[in-house]
Motif scaffolding. Sequence first.
Motif, short mmCIF file in Angstrom:
data_model
loop_
_atom_site.label_atom_id
_atom_site.label_comp_id
_atom_site.label_asym_id
_atom_site.label_seq_id
_atom_site.Cartn_x
_atom_site.Cartn_y
_atom_site.Cartn_z
N HIS A 1 0.83 -1.20 0.00
CA HIS A 1 0.00 0.00 0.00
C HIS A 1 0.87 1.25 0.00
N LEU A 2 0.40 2.28 -0.70
CA LEU A 2 1.13 3.52 -0.77
C LEU A 2 0.96 4.34 0.50
N ASP A 3 2.01 5.06 0.86
CA ASP A 3 1.88 6.15 1.81
C ASP A 3 1.53 7.35 0.95
N ARG A 4 0.24 7.56 0.75
CA ARG A 4 -0.23 8.47 -0.29
C ARG A 4 0.22 9.92 -0.09
N ASN A 5 0.43 10.58 -1.23
CA ASN A 5 0.69 12.01 -1.21
C ASN A 5 -0.52 12.73 -1.80
N THR A 6 -0.43 14.04 -1.92
CA THR A 6 -1.56 14.85 -2.40
C THR A 6 -2.00 14.41 -3.79
N PHE A 7 -1.04 14.03 -4.63
CA PHE A 7 -1.34 13.58 -6.00
C PHE A 7 -2.36 12.43 -5.98
N HIS A 8 -2.13 11.43 -5.12
CA HIS A 8 -3.02 10.26 -5.08
C HIS A 8 -4.38 10.60 -4.48
N TRP A 9 -4.39 11.37 -3.40
CA TRP A 9 -5.65 11.70 -2.76
C TRP A 9 -6.53 12.54 -3.68
N GLN A 10 -5.95 13.50 -4.37
CA GLN A 10 -6.76 14.35 -5.24
C GLN A 10 -7.37 13.57 -6.39
N ARG A 11 -6.65 12.58 -6.89
CA ARG A 11 -7.18 11.78 -8.00
C ARG A 11 -8.41 10.97 -7.57
N LEU A 12 -8.51 10.64 -6.28
CA LEU A 12 -9.65 9.86 -5.79
C LEU A 12 -10.97 10.61 -5.88
N ILE A 13 -10.91 11.94 -5.82
CA ILE A 13 -12.16 12.71 -5.80
C ILE A 13 -12.35 13.54 -7.06
N GLN A 14 -11.51 13.31 -8.08
CA GLN A 14 -11.69 14.01 -9.34
C GLN A 14 -12.93 13.48 -10.06
N SER A 15 -13.79 14.37 -10.50
CA SER A 15 -14.99 13.97 -11.24
C SER A 15 -14.67 13.81 -12.72
N LYS A 16 -15.31 12.83 -13.34
CA LYS A 16 -15.16 12.60 -14.77
C LYS A 16 -16.53 12.68 -15.42
N ASP A 17 -16.63 13.47 -16.48
CA ASP A 17 -17.89 13.57 -17.24
C ASP A 17 -19.07 13.89 -16.33
N LYS A 18 -18.89 14.86 -15.45
CA LYS A 18 -19.95 15.38 -14.58
C LYS A 18 -20.46 14.36 -13.56
N GLU A 19 -19.73 13.28 -13.32
CA GLU A 19 -20.16 12.33 -12.31
C GLU A 19 -20.02 12.94 -10.92
N THR A 20 -20.75 12.38 -9.97
CA THR A 20 -20.69 12.83 -8.58
C THR A 20 -19.88 11.83 -7.77
N VAL A 21 -18.97 12.35 -6.96
CA VAL A 21 -18.17 11.51 -6.08
C VAL A 21 -18.75 11.62 -4.67
N TYR A 22 -19.08 10.47 -4.08
CA TYR A 22 -19.66 10.42 -2.75
C TYR A 22 -18.62 9.89 -1.76
N ALA A 23 -18.64 10.42 -0.55
CA ALA A 23 -17.71 9.98 0.49
C ALA A 23 -18.45 9.84 1.82
N TYR A 24 -18.24 8.72 2.49
CA TYR A 24 -18.90 8.44 3.76
C TYR A 24 -17.89 7.96 4.80
N LEU A 25 -18.03 8.44 6.01
CA LEU A 25 -17.33 7.88 7.15
C LEU A 25 -18.19 6.80 7.77
N ILE A 26 -17.56 5.72 8.20
CA ILE A 26 -18.28 4.63 8.87
C ILE A 26 -18.02 4.75 10.37
N GLY A 27 -19.07 4.96 11.15
CA GLY A 27 -18.91 5.14 12.59
C GLY A 27 -19.14 6.58 12.98
N GLU A 28 -18.86 6.88 14.22
CA GLU A 28 -19.04 8.24 14.71
C GLU A 28 -17.97 9.17 14.16
N ILE A 29 -18.35 10.43 13.96
CA ILE A 29 -17.44 11.42 13.38
C ILE A 29 -16.16 11.55 14.19
N ASP A 30 -16.29 11.49 15.52
CA ASP A 30 -15.10 11.68 16.37
C ASP A 30 -14.29 10.40 16.55
#
Length: 388
Positions: A177-206
């Motif tokens: 597994h990578l010790d990710r840098n900004t390059f990798h994290w930003q690519r995870l949430i880049q939208s393609k062709d107007k798609e929506t990217v959803y993100a959820y935390l599992i469990g309590e926020i804190d």
Amino acid sequence: MLPQLEYSILTQDSEDIQQLITIIDQCFVGFPGSEAYINLVGVENFRIIRQSRQIMGGLAAIPMSQWFGGERVPMTGIAAVGIAPEYRGGGVAIAMLEHTVRELYDNGVPISVLYPATQRLYRKAGYEQAGIYSTWEIPTQTIQVREQPLPLKPLVPINLEAFYPIYEQQARLINGHLDRNTFHWQRLIQSKDKETVYAYLIGEIDKPEGYLIFTQDNGILQIRDWAILTRDAARSFWSFLANHRSQIEQIQWYSSSVDSLSLLLPEQTAKIISQFRWFLRVIDVVKALEKRGYPLGISVELHLDIRDNLIPENNSKFTLSVSNGRGEVSQGGNGDLQLDIRGLAPLYTGLFTPYQLQLAGQLAGTETALLAASQIFAGVSPWMPDFF
């Protein structure tokens, strides 16, 4: 006979950048935005090979780190390797790779990783199969997990920093597994062709116990990234996905070739739909072996005799002494385990056991050496969810 070639770092020269963009566009049909990609990676991280003013090819050399044995190992990822069509087949690509490998060694980089379009070229430069990139799929109707012990909370807008500590807790336990840098994290949430990217935390926020990042399109829910830290998080993960069954026909995600999340499913309906092996090259034998972690509770020596036709400093005998989860390397030894630099790659990551590599002709050694290597390089099968 190759013409006089010049290998160098890409500069801010607009003519050079445009030449490289043209090559990338022609080499990778449908490549999304070569200019934007160069800016995201950073011009300083591109290497080019040229004759006079004419650029013949280039590649990206991206500084990263990778987890092995619970320790971060500095790594350079090689990507976007392209040679202009009129210069292919003449040895330009291997010349560029050899220059890059030598530069990485001179800069103290322990290992390098890439996704090969062809194995033959990269094997000539000392790279070899080292880990897995697998895509899994399951019909949503077959998940049948109803219990959801933990809440799932959407993050709107997406705050990537909320995922960092969760990802690291999981990543440090998985070889490759990578010790990710900004390059990798930003690519995870880049939208393609107007798609929506959803993100959820599992469990309590804190005190989150996992997360997932996904998109939806044409009846398929594509999980771009996930991390699961507890059993409750795993059950909640599956229950949440099962609740999409009225609109989503298939769920897809990246995982190992043996996926532990599937143990929670009632039937074996999850299948691998594609699998690819990434390549690794040990650039500096001493640094690579000393930077990674090893199993606790063993104290053992391994005598290596390594052949490397490209890096003379690696072409030698070494003794690896492992104790308390750390390794120390000294020059010399008996050379009980003989292998070339390619054979060291899948041994280093744990993709194949020493006995499997011996059957494939990748190494040879005494029974004592094979047993020692099996203990030293035991661990989770290497894989990563990131493609670069």
